[in-house]
Scaffold this active site. Structure first.
Site, PDB file in Angstrom:
ATOM      1  N   ARG A 112       6.616  -1.785  17.752  1.00 35.43           N
ATOM      2  CA  ARG A 112       5.343  -2.394  18.271  1.00 35.43           C
ATOM      3  C   ARG A 112       5.538  -3.852  18.514  1.00 35.43           C
ATOM      4  O   ARG A 112       4.519  -4.805  18.222  1.00 35.43           O
ATOM      5  CB  ARG A 112       4.287  -2.047  16.888  1.00 35.43           C
ATOM      6  CG  ARG A 112       4.208  -0.707  16.596  1.00 35.43           C
ATOM      7  CD  ARG A 112       3.404  -0.174  17.926  1.00 35.43           C
ATOM      8  NE  ARG A 112       3.290   1.312  17.914  1.00 35.43           N
ATOM      9  CZ  ARG A 112       2.601   2.174  18.419  1.00 35.43           C
ATOM     10  NH1 ARG A 112       2.211   1.796  19.862  1.00 35.43           N
ATOM     11  NH2 ARG A 112       2.296   3.366  18.343  1.00 35.43           N
ATOM     12  N   GLY A 152     -16.539   5.497   8.121  1.00 31.50           N
ATOM     13  CA  GLY A 152     -18.112   5.789   8.631  1.00 31.50           C
ATOM     14  C   GLY A 152     -18.941   6.767   8.547  1.00 31.50           C
ATOM     15  O   GLY A 152     -20.212   6.621   8.684  1.00 31.50           O
ATOM     16  N   ARG A 153     -18.356   7.844   7.591  1.00 30.21           N
ATOM     17  CA  ARG A 153     -19.132   8.881   7.109  1.00 30.21           C
ATOM     18  C   ARG A 153     -19.920   8.322   5.801  1.00 30.21           C
ATOM     19  O   ARG A 153     -21.099   8.894   5.640  1.00 30.21           O
ATOM     20  CB  ARG A 153     -18.315  10.066   6.720  1.00 30.21           C
ATOM     21  CG  ARG A 153     -17.740  10.843   7.672  1.00 30.21           C
ATOM     22  CD  ARG A 153     -17.203  11.938   7.302  1.00 30.21           C
ATOM     23  NE  ARG A 153     -17.938  12.948   6.990  1.00 30.21           N
ATOM     24  CZ  ARG A 153     -17.645  14.130   6.100  1.00 30.21           C
ATOM     25  NH1 ARG A 153     -16.458  14.320   5.737  1.00 30.21           N
ATOM     26  NH2 ARG A 153     -18.801  15.091   5.520  1.00 30.21           N
ATOM     27  N   HIS A 210      11.318   0.460  11.592  1.00 22.91           N
ATOM     28  CA  HIS A 210      11.125   1.183  12.428  1.00 22.91           C
ATOM     29  C   HIS A 210       9.718   1.042  13.227  1.00 22.91           C
ATOM     30  O   HIS A 210       9.428   1.042  14.391  1.00 22.91           O
ATOM     31  CB  HIS A 210      10.774   2.808  11.985  1.00 22.91           C
ATOM     32  CG  HIS A 210      10.712   3.756  13.063  1.00 22.91           C
ATOM     33  ND1 HIS A 210       9.397   4.167  13.327  1.00 22.91           N
ATOM     34  CD2 HIS A 210      11.547   4.427  14.156  1.00 22.91           C
ATOM     35  CE1 HIS A 210       9.504   5.157  14.306  1.00 22.91           C
ATOM     36  NE2 HIS A 210      10.944   5.303  14.878  1.00 22.91           N
ATOM     37  N   ASN A 241       7.993   1.271   2.990  1.00 22.46           N
ATOM     38  CA  ASN A 241       8.996   0.570   2.599  1.00 22.46           C
ATOM     39  C   ASN A 241       9.582  -0.215   3.682  1.00 22.46           C
ATOM     40  O   ASN A 241       9.212  -0.073   4.846  1.00 22.46           O
ATOM     41  CB  ASN A 241       9.961   1.666   1.964  1.00 22.46           C
ATOM     42  CG  ASN A 241      10.453   2.769   2.869  1.00 22.46           C
ATOM     43  OD1 ASN A 241      10.965   2.571   3.801  1.00 22.46           O
ATOM     44  ND2 ASN A 241      10.113   4.023   2.322  1.00 22.46           N
ATOM     45  N   ALA A 242      10.985  -0.765   3.525  1.00 23.03           N
ATOM     46  CA  ALA A 242      11.326  -1.448   4.291  1.00 23.03           C
ATOM     47  C   ALA A 242      11.933  -0.968   5.711  1.00 23.03           C
ATOM     48  O   ALA A 242      11.965  -1.216   6.880  1.00 23.03           O
ATOM     49  CB  ALA A 242      12.408  -2.449   3.810  1.00 23.03           C
TER      50      ALA A 242
END
Length: 239
Positions: free
Chosen positions: A193, A97-98, A188, A182-183
């Site tokens: 999440r 946004g800059r 993780h 990576n996988a």
């Protein structure tokens, strides 16, 4: 000034830009421990499945790092800020946004999004809320976004620098960014999440970042089904 024109979205976008990720990448990296760097191009998925399951079960993690996914994600800024807390094994580049005028696209929770928090931090649940709860939520989001966007545009037209004018914009405005991992780092992320039955360590993510995670997991499962299957089988714990 021109009439205020803003767009409202209740979804996120996840696109796989490029990848170098197969189950055989994991197995080949692991076998160097016992056979050296033979670089055998022969793929034996039956043999690979057993090895990958062993690696996941006993948490031998480094073989899962010899692959790469690059995603392009469009999501509200508050989702991006949560996402960027994942640092080990991740690289990011976000629109700024800059240097550019942001698009007038803002997030509004969908009708099926739980709205009411019950309990206290660390021991609470979410409930759907009533039709009136949804109505006031949507109305307040949209009105606030329109006011903020008008202020942003007024400052830009007056010659105020983009990096200053953006201060009035809320975290519900959409941003876009590249995320490469990576996988191992992806697993993780997914373990934290997403909310899944059978997870050895249950997680309770905010719904909006879970939407991103669900789309990423679908891509991961398609490209590396043996690795994803082992991840599921052993409690969704990253090795």
């Amino acid at each position: 000034m021109q009439p205020v024109t803003v767009q409202f979205r209740s979804d996120v976008t996840v696109n796989l830009v490029k990848h170098s990720a197969t189950d055989s990448d994991v197995a080949t990296a692991a076998r160097v421990s016992t056979v050296g760097g033979s670089h055998d191009e022969t793929v034996d998925l039956t043999r690979d499945a057993g090895l990958i399951n062993f690696l996941m079960r006993d948490r031998h993690g480094s073989p899962f790092e010899h692959n790469s996914f690059t995603f392009y994600i469009e999501a509200p800024i508050f989702v991006a800020r949560e996402f960027f807390r994942h640092r080990a094994g991740w690289s990011y580049n976000e629109q700024s946004g800059r240097y550019m005028e942001l698009d007038s696209v803002f997030y509004v929770p969908p009708r099926d999004r739980d709205l009411i928090q019950v309990g206290r931090p660390g021991a609470y649940t979410f409930e759907p809320g009533t039709y009136d709860h949804f109505g006031i939520t949507r109305w307040e989001h949209e009105q606030t976004y329109r006011i903020a966007w008008t202020s942003y545009q007024r400052m830009l037209q007056a010659g105020i620098a983009k990096e200053v004018a953006r201060n009035v914009l809320p975290v519900g405005i959409f941003t876009s960014f590249y995320a490469t991992c990576n996988a191992r780092s992806l697993m993780h992320f997914l373990s934290l999440r997403t909310m899944r039955e059978g997870s050895k360590f249950p997680s309770f993510p905010q719904r909006e970042i879970e939407l991103v995670a669900e789309d990423m997991e679908g891509i991961f499962e398609e490209l590396m089904p043996l690795t994803h299957g082992a991840f599921e089988r052993h409690g969704r714990v990253a090795p």
